[in-house]
Design a protein around this motif. Structure first.
Motif, PDB file in Angstrom:
ATOM      1  N   UNK A 152       9.669   2.001  -1.332  1.00 42.63           N
ATOM      2  CA  UNK A 152       8.968   2.923  -1.798  1.00 42.63           C
ATOM      3  C   UNK A 152       7.691   2.551  -2.613  1.00 42.63           C
ATOM      4  N   UNK A 153       7.880   1.757  -3.706  1.00 44.40           N
ATOM      5  CA  UNK A 153       7.082   1.199  -4.648  1.00 44.40           C
ATOM      6  C   UNK A 153       6.072   0.196  -3.994  1.00 44.40           C
ATOM      7  N   UNK A 154       6.378  -0.581  -2.903  1.00 37.99           N
ATOM      8  CA  UNK A 154       5.378  -1.397  -2.398  1.00 37.99           C
ATOM      9  C   UNK A 154       4.395  -0.426  -1.543  1.00 37.99           C
ATOM     10  N   UNK A 155       5.086   0.668  -0.961  1.00 38.22           N
ATOM     11  CA  UNK A 155       3.860   1.718  -0.064  1.00 38.22           C
ATOM     12  C   UNK A 155       3.222   2.272  -1.245  1.00 38.22           C
ATOM     13  N   UNK A 156       3.478   2.595  -2.223  1.00 35.84           N
ATOM     14  CA  UNK A 156       2.882   3.349  -3.293  1.00 35.84           C
ATOM     15  C   UNK A 156       1.655   2.479  -3.512  1.00 35.84           C
ATOM     16  N   UNK A 157       1.734   1.331  -3.630  1.00 31.78           N
ATOM     17  CA  UNK A 157       0.756   0.201  -4.272  1.00 31.78           C
ATOM     18  C   UNK A 157      -0.303  -0.108  -3.125  1.00 31.78           C
TER      19      UNK A 157
END
Length: 186
Positions: free
Chosen positions: A157-162
């Motif tokens: 989820x964090x990687x997709x946000x970035x």
């Protein structure tokens, strides 16, 4: 006459040459496509991970039967300690930042990225907490299922946000280039 013909052809071709994408435009379009493909790959990994977690958890429910709920609760107590730790937060942040950099700047596929967990303090935190919990083999396996599923989900989820932030930046840059090209035509 030949001079006028060449000049006329030059003026006719000039507008078409400004429509040819620049190298930067091609790079941005390629990057946007690559990032989109990697987001899809990340989402697929999460989906597969959750399917495996559910199947494995069901297996442990059948295996442990009456003791499943208490075993699960013991796992979640240790898991909560890890997930709320600075080691978890900083490791997830560092790993996803590096993954995003590799995907965006180096055009590497998500599936090809390998990150050594021993380079981060989280691995030692997990070892310490598991040692303190003194889990038997089955309980530790169940813990690992919960931990991996949560780490994959949270990290993804964090990687997709970035990656979405980077996509937005690249799309804005592409739009500016296209706007400048349109202004040059006028």
């Amino acid at each position: 006459m030949l001079k006028n013909l060449c000049l006329s052809v030059a003026f006719m071709v000039l507008p078409f040459s400004t429509l040819i994408p620049s190298d930067r435009t091609i790079v941005i379009q390629s990057s946007l496509e690559h990032i989109s493909q990697q987001i899809s790959a990340i989402m697929l990994e999460v989906k597969v991970g959750l399917i495996l977690k559910n199947r494995t958890e069901k297996h442990f429910q059948e295996l442990l039967q009456d003791t499943y709920e208490s075993t699960k609760n013991r796992c979640w107590v240790v898991l909560a300690t890890i997930l709320l730790s600075d080691e978890f937060s900083s490791t997830i942040e560092q790993v996803t930042t590096e993954q995003a950099r590799l995907i965006v700047d180096e055009n590497i596929s998500f599936d090809d990225i390998i990150i050594d967990p021993s380079a981060f303090p989280l691995e030692q935190k997990i070892k310490t907490e598991l040692s303190n919990a003194s889990f038997d083999e089955q309980t530790e396996q169940l813990f690992n299922i919960f931990y991996v599923a949560y780490a994959i989900t949270r990290g993804s989820r964090l990687l997709i946000e970035k990656l979405e932030v980077k996509k937005s930046e690249l799309a804005a840059e592409l739009e500016n280039i296209q706007r400048e090209n349109q202004a040059a035509l006028v």
